[in-house]
Design an enzyme around this catalytic site. Sequence first.
Site: not given
Ligand code: GLA
Length: 386
Positions: A38-39, A71, A126, A128, A132, A164, A176, A228
């Site tokens: 979350h930076t 798919s 899903g 993490g 996507s 996104e 990501d 989020y």
């Molecule tokens: C998700 C978001 C990223 C980032 C992370 C947290 O993966 O897609 O942009 O914010 O959460 O670090």
Amino acid sequence: MSTTTDTSALTARFRETFGSAPDGVWQAPGRVNLIGEHTDYNEGFVLPFAIDKTAKVALRVRDDSNVRLLSTFGGHGVVEADLAGLEPGSGEGWARYPLGVAWALQEQGIDIPGFDLLLDSDVPLGAGLSSSHAIECAVITALNEITGAGLGAEQLVIATQRAENVFVGAPTGIMDQSASLRGAKGHAVFLDCQDQHVELVPFDAEASGLVLLVIDTKVSHSHADGGYASRRASCELGAEVLGVRALRDVGLEALEDAAGLLDEITLKRVRHVVTENDRVLQTVEALAATGPASIGALLDASHVSMRDDFEISCPELDIAVDTARANGAIGARMTGGGFGGSAIALTPVGKEQQVRDAVVVAFSEAGFMAPDIFTVTPAAGALRLA
Ligand code: GLA
């Protein structure tokens, strides 16, 4: 979800479905984030790497503006859309990602022809691990090449972010897709999210007698949901009250004064971001100086900060992290956006089995779904396979 479709099998399946061979096959990886959570949307630092699990797309240009998508895992048959009619919110499930990317490129004035596309992916959905973005990055790499648009990695990152944020409606940052597009084998991607500057940092756990375990809790999360977005809003509020453009511009030394200006919750959110940015910088230094064996405490501190200050962990992630640590991992933390998904545990090779077994037992005793546990290594970013 298929895990083993190789390029020739994918090409054969494309031919069966759409009647002739694809123009090419492209792939892009999922990611884990070593540290820096979350930076990204606070213009800070992140240190993810591209993993050895990828989305692959076989794609052929059409001579009209139609898109046909299939798919290997969706079970919905062929999805059809007209590029001329795309607008934010169109499409469902995984189909939103290729459509979103086509929409974002069109918005930038790039002429996108219709196309047929067959998708395969072994990035768990899903979990993490950014399944996507793996899809979006494979598709955008293909479209960038076949249209001759010639966009550089930084522009592709921004286009996927628009797909996104605006098309899919998930207010995510740029970490990501940067890992997926710019990752390199054997390296983590040290990204400054203010200017997209990247340094590739060697990360060879094996050479230090370690493995990086991913513990997929099977608790699925969605960044289009409220948690989020509300964290992001708190960060923006914090920046505004502190009079900076983004929390990137708040140093550790400013936290004490911030305490007098922010409400309790906003202060906790800000403290996570500010300390997490510092931990990323410390991790990069530690990796350069002494290698992966020296970053355990930083991973642990990152998890505590996300659990207590940012409040984005969940019981499954906490048990995964605590159990891994109690059984020999030298550092562990949740990875990604939070509220579910996966944890990572940096583990000595000799303790790997013990950690795996202990986590499985702990999940079962807690009445949780069985986790999926596997190792990852830093792999190449998006590329053309055929
Ligand atoms: C998700 C978001 C990223 C980032 C992370 C947290 O993966 O897609 O942009 O914010 O959460 O670090």
